[in-house]
Scaffold this motif. Structure first.
Motif, PDB file in Angstrom:
ATOM      1  N   LEU A  54       7.988   2.077   6.724  1.00 50.55           N
ATOM      2  CA  LEU A  54       7.174   2.634   5.808  1.00 50.55           C
ATOM      3  C   LEU A  54       6.043   3.946   6.082  1.00 50.55           C
ATOM      4  O   LEU A  54       5.927   5.249   5.827  1.00 50.55           O
ATOM      5  N   VAL A  55       5.294   3.589   7.078  1.00 52.76           N
ATOM      6  CA  VAL A  55       4.108   3.601   7.241  1.00 52.76           C
ATOM      7  C   VAL A  55       5.021   5.373   8.287  1.00 52.76           C
ATOM      8  O   VAL A  55       4.224   6.188   7.975  1.00 52.76           O
TER       9      VAL A  55
ATOM     10  N   TYR B 179       1.003  -1.246   0.063  1.00 55.19           N
ATOM     11  CA  TYR B 179      -0.121  -0.028  -0.139  1.00 55.19           C
ATOM     12  C   TYR B 179       0.840   1.185   0.191  1.00 55.19           C
ATOM     13  O   TYR B 179       0.836   2.544  -0.405  1.00 55.19           O
ATOM     14  N   ARG B 180       1.985   1.527   0.433  1.00 51.71           N
ATOM     15  CA  ARG B 180       2.998   2.202   0.844  1.00 51.71           C
ATOM     16  C   ARG B 180       3.916   2.743  -0.183  1.00 51.71           C
ATOM     17  O   ARG B 180       4.479   3.473  -0.906  1.00 51.71           O
ATOM     18  N   THR B 181       4.212   1.212  -0.822  1.00 50.02           N
ATOM     19  CA  THR B 181       5.063   1.546  -1.925  1.00 50.02           C
ATOM     20  C   THR B 181       4.796   1.424  -3.004  1.00 50.02           C
ATOM     21  O   THR B 181       5.115   1.982  -4.621  1.00 50.02           O
TER      22      THR B 181
END
Length: 93
Positions: free
Chosen positions: A75-76, A19-21
Motif C-alpha cells: 500500500l505504501v 492510514y493508506r486505505t
C-alpha cells in the motif's frame, strides 16, 4: 525475534494500512467495482482487528506479522490507488 517486537511491528504495519486505505474508501463512488470496494474494506477491518488483538494482549504469529508487513509495504508503494478510485470532479453528483 521477541513477541514484543513482533507486536510492535504488526501495530505499526496496521496503522500504515489504515492510514493508506481510509482516503481511498472516502473517494469511492457508486461506480467503483465491488471487488475493489470489498478488498479495501477487508484490509481496513483486518488492520483494525490486528490492532485490537495486540492491545488486548494476544500474541501475533510471525506469519501474520510478515503478511501484515507485506500488505503495508504494497500500500505504501502503490501508485495506482488514485487510478482505482479517482477523486470526484466538482459539479458532478
Amino acid at each position: 525475534m521477541s513477541a514484543i517486537a513482533i507486536n510492535m511491528f504488526v501495530v505499526i504495519a496496521a496503522i500504515i494500512i489504515i492510514y493508506r486505505t481510509e482516503p481511498v474508501l472516502n473517494r469511492m463512488s457508486r461506480c467503483t467495482p465491488f471487488m475493489v470496494r470489498a478488498a479495501f474494506y477487508l484490509l481496513s477491518i483486518g488492520a483494525a482487528c490486528q490492532i485490537v488483538s495486540v492491545v488486548t494482549g494476544e500474541s501475533t504469529s510471525i506469519s501474520s506479522a510478515i503478511m501484515t508487513g507485506g500488505v503495508a509495504a504494497l500500500l505504501v508503494c502503490e501508485r495506482r490507488l488514485r487510478v482505482l478510485c479517482p477523486a470526484q470532479r466538482k459539479g458532478r453528483a
